[in-house]
Scaffold this active site. Structure first.
Site: not given
Length: 161
Positions: A49-51
């Protein structure tokens, strides 16, 4: 001004901060004085998700810059992990290390989370837009990683439609 740990709202004074970047150099909110700054908080570098979210900011960076916005990502990761994340994903905006969660707390982005029935303290995916005057223009909490940048652009009036 909002108290530490409470969520920020439009008109609040953005809490000052100085954090190390991926190279270990200090970066302060004051370094962006006179600019509009998107400060986004994400739980962990190099997770799916953060990527997705970081790459969305990367891909929108030119259009955000053209509209007068700078982008800064903040996570509890150590600078070495941030450096690897920047290099792997080609991220050209600052990623800052908030290992003790002090800045996330000041921005209301650290608090109670629930996952699979467990309650714990953690980073709440959040975005705060700081205006040229150092006041909060927009604060969004519990944002989704996917599609967040497009929604932010709409909320800022950067996309016609």
């Amino acid at each position: 001004m909002a108290t530490t740990g409470s969520r920020l709202a439009a008109g609040d004074t953005a809490p000052a901060f100085t954090l190390p970047d991926a190279e270990g150099r200090p970066v302060s909110l004051a370094d962006f004085s006179g600019s509009r700054v998107v400060v986004y908080f994400y739980p962990a570098a190099a997770t799916p998700g953060c990527t997705t979210q970081a790459c969305d900011f990367r891909d929108s960076l030119a259009s955000l810059a053209a509209a007068g916005y700078r982008v800064v990502g903040v996570s509890p990761d150590a600078p070495a992990k941030l450096k690897k994340f920047q290099e792997t994903e080609g991220l050209t905006f600052p990623l800052l290390s908030d290992e003790d969660h002090a800045v996330a707390s000041a921005y209301g982005a650290w608090g109670e989370k629930k996952n699979y029935g467990k309650t714990y303290q953690g980073l709440i995916r959040s975005t705060v837009v700081v205006g040229e005057d150092g006041r909060v223009d927009l604060a969004q909490y519990n944002v989704r990683a996917t599609g967040h940048v497009a929604k932010l652009r709409r909320d800022l009036g950067l996309d016609a439609a």
